[in-house]
Design an enzyme around this catalytic site. Sequence first.
Site, PDB file in Angstrom:
ATOM      1  N   CYS A  53       0.861  -1.180   0.000  1.00 33.73           N
ATOM      2  CA  CYS A  53       0.000   0.000   0.000  1.00 33.73           C
ATOM      3  C   CYS A  53       0.900   1.233   0.000  1.00 33.73           C
ATOM      4  O   CYS A  53       1.501   1.574   1.024  1.00 33.73           O
ATOM      5  CB  CYS A  53      -0.926  -0.005   1.219  1.00 33.73           C
ATOM      6  SG  CYS A  53      -1.901   1.506   1.333  1.00 33.73           S
ATOM      7  N   HIS A  91      -2.152  -1.580  -3.430  1.00 36.57           N
ATOM      8  CA  HIS A  91      -3.024  -0.432  -3.159  1.00 36.57           C
ATOM      9  C   HIS A  91      -2.239   0.782  -3.615  1.00 36.57           C
ATOM     10  O   HIS A  91      -1.222   1.118  -2.998  1.00 36.57           O
ATOM     11  CB  HIS A  91      -3.269  -0.274  -1.661  1.00 36.57           C
ATOM     12  CG  HIS A  91      -4.228  -1.259  -1.089  1.00 36.57           C
ATOM     13  ND1 HIS A  91      -4.632  -1.216   0.222  1.00 36.57           N
ATOM     14  CD2 HIS A  91      -4.884  -2.294  -1.651  1.00 36.57           C
ATOM     15  CE1 HIS A  91      -5.493  -2.195   0.449  1.00 36.57           C
ATOM     16  NE2 HIS A  91      -5.660  -2.870  -0.668  1.00 36.57           N
ATOM     17  N   HIS A 104      -8.322   4.686  -2.151  1.00 37.56           N
ATOM     18  CA  HIS A 104      -8.913   5.973  -1.740  1.00 37.56           C
ATOM     19  C   HIS A 104      -9.112   6.896  -2.951  1.00 37.56           C
ATOM     20  O   HIS A 104      -9.013   6.471  -4.094  1.00 37.56           O
ATOM     21  CB  HIS A 104      -8.056   6.674  -0.683  1.00 37.56           C
ATOM     22  CG  HIS A 104      -7.970   5.886   0.593  1.00 37.56           C
ATOM     23  ND1 HIS A 104      -7.483   6.398   1.749  1.00 37.56           N
ATOM     24  CD2 HIS A 104      -8.334   4.616   0.882  1.00 37.56           C
ATOM     25  CE1 HIS A 104      -7.521   5.473   2.698  1.00 37.56           C
ATOM     26  NE2 HIS A 104      -8.035   4.399   2.189  1.00 37.56           N
ATOM     27  N   TYR A 121     -13.581   6.501   0.005  1.00 40.85           N
ATOM     28  CA  TYR A 121     -13.910   5.675  -1.162  1.00 40.85           C
ATOM     29  C   TYR A 121     -14.972   6.311  -2.055  1.00 40.85           C
ATOM     30  O   TYR A 121     -16.026   5.730  -2.309  1.00 40.85           O
ATOM     31  CB  TYR A 121     -14.343   4.274  -0.711  1.00 40.85           C
ATOM     32  CG  TYR A 121     -13.178   3.511  -0.119  1.00 40.85           C
ATOM     33  CD1 TYR A 121     -12.362   2.731  -0.938  1.00 40.85           C
ATOM     34  CD2 TYR A 121     -12.863   3.604   1.229  1.00 40.85           C
ATOM     35  CE1 TYR A 121     -11.265   2.066  -0.410  1.00 40.85           C
ATOM     36  CE2 TYR A 121     -11.767   2.942   1.759  1.00 40.85           C
ATOM     37  CZ  TYR A 121     -10.980   2.174   0.929  1.00 40.85           C
ATOM     38  OH  TYR A 121      -9.889   1.511   1.439  1.00 40.85           O
TER      39      TYR A 121
HETATM   40  C1  DNO Z   1      -7.918   1.614   4.101  1.00 38.83           C
HETATM   41  C2  DNO Z   1      -7.671   0.204   3.813  1.00 38.83           C
HETATM   42  C3  DNO Z   1      -7.486  -0.614   5.075  1.00 38.83           C
HETATM   43  C4  DNO Z   1      -7.366  -2.073   4.734  1.00 38.83           C
HETATM   44  C5  DNO Z   1      -7.130  -2.984   5.888  1.00 38.83           C
HETATM   45  C6  DNO Z   1      -6.740  -4.348   5.398  1.00 38.83           C
HETATM   46  O1  DNO Z   1      -8.556   2.269   3.375  1.00 38.83           O
HETATM   47  O2  DNO Z   1      -6.648   0.057   2.935  1.00 38.83           O
HETATM   48  O3  DNO Z   1      -8.590  -0.416   5.890  1.00 38.83           O
HETATM   49  O4  DNO Z   1      -8.543  -2.514   4.145  1.00 38.83           O
HETATM   50  O5  DNO Z   1      -6.155  -2.500   6.725  1.00 38.83           O
HETATM   51  O6  DNO Z   1      -6.820  -5.256   6.431  1.00 38.83           O
END
Ligand code: DNO
Length: 411
Positions: free
Chosen positions: A277, A304, A367, A383
């Site tokens: 991420c 991500h 996001h 989102y």
């Molecule tokens: C935020 C997301 C996190 C993710 C969790 C995975 O927007 O990327 O909430 O879903 O941490 O476990």
Amino acid sequence: MRSTWRWFGPQDRVLTDDILQAGAQGVVTALHHVPYGDIWSPQEIARRQKEVATLKDGSDSRLSWEVVESLPVSEDIKQQTGNWRAHMEAYKISLQNIAKAGIQVICYNFMPILDWTRTDLKWRLPNGVTCMRFDLIDFALYDIHLLNRPGAAEAFPPETAAAAAERLAQMSAASKAVLCGNVVCGLPGETTALGLDDVRGLLRQYHGINADRLRQHLIDFLTEMVPVCEALGLRLCCHPDDPPFPLLGLPRVMSTEADYRLIMQQVDSPSNGITLCSGSLGVRADNDLPGMMTRLGDRVHFLHLRNVRSESPQPGDVPARLHSFHESEHMDGNTDMVALLDAVRKEELRRRSAGRSDWQIPMRADHGQDMYEDSLLDAQPGYPKIGRMKGLAELKAAMRVLEHRGERAGQ
Ligand code: DNO
């Protein structure tokens, strides 16, 4: 790279119809209504698959559920208390049920109590869009003066604590309530908001659990789950801490490249993987995202992609410590997104020539800033429909350019 889209199920204001129009190829979702620690039944999984595959008018969406995000790890498992053994067994059964339904990638996190943490969910940027923001002074104000956590004042640089005290004096009761709600908002699917007393109670449970102990609990969790995943052909992938620093005196153990390396080595299996991420990890100046993708790429099962902009210097901010930041445009911020995409492209080429069936890595535009009618739709915080669609379009276009260039150059 396979474009996916996170969907929160039928209660999501963004519809499967929108996902299709946005140009995503697959869906990322979870059974948000199932309490942490309970089994995901085959019936509930099948129901969600059906919902993903259906458009508003009942016709086939041609979309399928490709990634589970998240199969949540309960607090009992993270702390190894209470019902943790039963929750571990339930987790294994859920993994089996997910595998039977044909889904192979499962994202989870090991953050104590709080998932992503922000102080502002609608911060206005000069061009009129709004975004999520973490303001260190507001967070210090929450921790020191609203939560009244023992030791909180010493956890921040003195100038941050002083600025927090000054801000508190001018803050209305309504703004305090909003801040308290924002800090605990990042628990996807949570229906009951946590109050200050709830947070205090949860924090008490972590007395005596330091980073080493939490890390050992993560290793224990993986030692049991990874063989199950190997047998079922599943790829688990751990989401990093967001923000990647300890908060509220709680340990955080998945914040840096060294953290990931250690966990990958301890349970050394392709089924023990990474959710890279860039938005979470990218808050730290010492996390080199394109480099991490190059060095750890063979274990990255899910991407991500988003960007953040550190706001240093603010009073007391240091980029290698907890500091203020906001969610910037996908292509523009701390992370060199083009370099990261190129590292993804090269990893996919390596996988392809090695004959790996998982050579296409699922990616979701993570996001998005709220723009145009996003504020009216008021979807899940972080989102939005339009802002996310813009991010996805930019990421796909940049990747296409890199691939095109690579194809021409024969690489
Ligand atoms: C935020 C997301 C996190 C993710 C969790 C995975 O927007 O990327 O909430 O879903 O941490 O476990």
